[in-house]
Enzyme design. Structure first.
Site, short mmCIF file in Angstrom:
data_model
loop_
_atom_site.label_atom_id
_atom_site.label_comp_id
_atom_site.label_asym_id
_atom_site.label_seq_id
_atom_site.Cartn_x
_atom_site.Cartn_y
_atom_site.Cartn_z
N HIS A 192 46.96 42.68 21.10
CA HIS A 192 46.65 42.64 22.53
C HIS A 192 47.81 42.05 23.33
CE1 HIS A 192 42.71 43.95 21.45
NE2 HIS A 192 42.53 42.89 20.68
N ASP A 220 35.34 36.75 50.66
CA ASP A 220 35.30 37.15 52.07
C ASP A 220 33.93 36.77 52.66
OD1 ASP A 220 33.53 39.11 51.24
OD2 ASP A 220 34.77 40.81 51.90
N HIS A 250 40.78 40.59 25.14
CA HIS A 250 41.76 41.66 24.95
C HIS A 250 42.81 41.72 26.06
CE1 HIS A 250 39.12 44.32 22.08
NE2 HIS A 250 39.18 43.06 21.72
N THR A 303 31.98 44.12 46.83
CA THR A 303 31.96 44.80 45.52
C THR A 303 32.80 44.10 44.46
OG1 THR A 303 33.88 46.09 46.18
CG2 THR A 303 31.69 47.08 46.60
N GLY A 329 37.92 45.12 46.45
CA GLY A 329 39.03 44.86 47.38
C GLY A 329 39.76 43.57 47.06
N CYS A 341 33.85 39.46 46.70
CA CYS A 341 33.69 40.12 48.00
C CYS A 341 32.43 40.97 47.89
CB CYS A 341 34.94 40.89 48.40
SG CYS A 341 35.38 42.30 47.36
N ARG A 348 27.35 42.09 46.73
CA ARG A 348 26.40 43.15 47.09
C ARG A 348 25.96 43.95 45.86
NH1 ARG A 348 29.70 45.23 52.43
NH2 ARG A 348 28.52 44.03 53.98
#
Ligand code: RB5
Length: 147
Positions: free
Chosen positions: A133, A8, A98, A67, A70, A65, A109
């Site tokens: 797995h 973004d 795994h 964090t 999202g 983005c 950020r």
């Protein structure tokens, strides 16, 4: 190897740096945007990248983005996607070994560019271990089918 990359507005600069980093390694990068610093909505780019991974147009994806949350949530809404947010290399490696993640996400950020590159390297160099797995991945696929 072909990697689709999406982001973004918050992560535009980091996306460009990661894209260049991958291309310098000889990796083909498909950039689904955004290429603009104008405010935009991360689900658009998460979905675009995820569809390219599921269709096989890309081998795997990297999403960024603010964090990483999202845009990874958006990708995980697409059947067949296992996207994870990683802020350090250990989780990135284990997510491949795994969980056979096919999309790596992180937050512009949250981490700096050098840590982001380490995370990318660790993820790309790791391989799925299969065995017990795989049974758990199969269970994830069953959850998708049931819901
Ligand atoms: C945009 O302000 C921000 O919400 C986005 O980049 C991301 O962090 C969402 O998870």
């Amino acid at each position: 190897m072909k990697i689709v990359i999406g982001n973004d507005h918050v992560a535009l600069e980091m996306k460009l740096q990661i894209k260049e980093y991958l291309e310098q390694k000889g990796i083909e990068v498909i950039d689904v945007g955004t290429d603009s610093p104008e405010r935009c909505d991360y689900p658009v780019y998460g979905e675009k990248a995820a569809k390219m991974v599921v269709s096989g147009e890309a081998d795997c994806g990297i999403l960024i983005c603010g964090t990483g949350i999202g845009i990874s949530l958006s990708a995980n809404k697409v059947n067949g996607i296992r996207a994870c947010v990683c802020s350090e290399p250990y989780s990135a490696r284990l997510s491949k070994q795994h969980n056979n993640t096919n999309i790596l996400a992180f937050g512009a950020r949250v981490i700096g560019i050098e840590l982001a590159k380490m995370i990318v390297d660790e993820w790309l160099n790791a391989s799925f271990e299969g065995g017990r797995h795989q049974r758990r991945i199969d269970m994830l696929n069953e959850i998708e089918k049931r819901n």
